[in-house]
Design a protein around this motif. Sequence first.
Motif, PDB file in Angstrom:
ATOM      1  N   ALA A 105       0.836  -1.206   0.000  1.00 19.36           N
ATOM      2  CA  ALA A 105       0.000   0.000   0.000  1.00 19.36           C
ATOM      3  C   ALA A 105       0.870   1.254   0.000  1.00 19.36           C
ATOM      4  CB  ALA A 105      -0.931  -0.007   1.205  1.00 19.36           C
ATOM      5  N   SER A 106       1.938   1.235   0.789  1.00 17.82           N
ATOM      6  CA  SER A 106       2.849   2.381   0.861  1.00 17.82           C
ATOM      7  C   SER A 106       3.552   2.601  -0.475  1.00 17.82           C
ATOM      8  CB  SER A 106       3.882   2.155   1.966  1.00 17.82           C
ATOM      9  OG  SER A 106       4.837   3.196   1.987  1.00 17.82           O
ATOM     10  N   LEU A 147       2.496   1.695  -3.530  1.00 20.36           N
ATOM     11  CA  LEU A 147       1.535   2.200  -4.508  1.00 20.36           C
ATOM     12  C   LEU A 147       1.311   3.697  -4.319  1.00 20.36           C
ATOM     13  CD1 LEU A 147      -1.189  -0.628  -4.588  1.00 20.36           C
ATOM     14  CD2 LEU A 147       0.754  -0.292  -6.135  1.00 20.36           C
ATOM     15  N   ASN A 148       1.252   4.114  -3.066  1.00 23.73           N
ATOM     16  CA  ASN A 148       1.077   5.536  -2.770  1.00 23.73           C
ATOM     17  C   ASN A 148       2.261   6.349  -3.262  1.00 23.73           C
ATOM     18  OD1 ASN A 148      -0.334   7.780  -1.353  1.00 23.73           O
ATOM     19  ND2 ASN A 148       1.509   7.736  -0.096  1.00 23.73           N
ATOM     20  N   LYS A 149       3.468   5.849  -3.044  1.00 24.42           N
ATOM     21  CA  LYS A 149       4.666   6.543  -3.498  1.00 24.42           C
ATOM     22  C   LYS A 149       4.717   6.647  -5.024  1.00 24.42           C
ATOM     23  CE  LYS A 149       8.368   6.303  -0.073  1.00 24.42           C
ATOM     24  NZ  LYS A 149       9.779   5.912   0.139  1.00 24.42           N
ATOM     25  N   GLY A 161       2.205   6.720  -6.943  1.00 28.98           N
ATOM     26  CA  GLY A 161       1.088   7.511  -7.443  1.00 28.98           C
ATOM     27  C   GLY A 161       0.124   6.707  -8.294  1.00 28.98           C
ATOM     28  N   SER A 177      -3.010   3.404  -8.315  1.00 28.56           N
ATOM     29  CA  SER A 177      -4.086   2.919  -7.445  1.00 28.56           C
ATOM     30  C   SER A 177      -4.109   1.408  -7.271  1.00 28.56           C
ATOM     31  CB  SER A 177      -5.441   3.385  -7.988  1.00 28.56           C
ATOM     32  OG  SER A 177      -5.635   2.898  -9.308  1.00 28.56           O
TER      33      SER A 177
END
Length: 224
Positions: free
Chosen positions: A194-195, A197-199, A201, A203
């Motif tokens: 999850a981290s 994917l966030n980095k 950018g 989904s």
Amino acid sequence: MTPKPGRQPQVVVIIDDHELFAEGLELLLTRDWGEQFVIGGRTTFVEEAAELAISCDADLAIVDLSMPPLGGVAAIRHLKARHPRTRILALSGTGDMELAEDALRAGADGFLSKTVRPEALVGPLTTIAAGLRVVDPVLLDALLSGTRKPPGDVLTSLTPAELKLWSLLSTGMETVDIATRMVVSERTAKRMVASLLNKLGVSNRIAAAALAGRSGILDDLTEG
């Protein structure tokens, strides 16, 4: 291409403030391709594009992107919002590839340079009417080169562990297997994914894998 017996011609609207071009295109489609296309109307005003398409239940719209004051992108956005079944071919006489990309993002089903001969628009119109998309080769090259690599600061911000995780993720490996390879618990692996994917950018894992493939970094990453 001759339409199949019984097939109704496609209703076309033209949104273009260049009267001479619009008149010439209407004459061409009516005179030479009347069995395939019928002109439902044309306008030089962006504000009238959606109403025009609705009034004749247009199958296709040809939209000039360089229409003042709102611009053709606004016309495309309004038209798609109010009459989504109309398929749109965007045209531009400028070399502004960002404008062309904006048109595609707004809902255009195709883009061509206005430098093409009017008769050369018949093939793309037929293609778009069939549910496919048409993109000018110059724009396609620009889009591909523009999305080739993720931002440099993203790559430099990733730790070696995150790069390894990205590599494992891009192979389609399940979370439980990733946890084993990273020597962490499955719960921790989920948080790490999850981290990451966030980095990046993105989904989801598919988008992360696509980004890795486009960037070419998979050649340099190892699963070891």
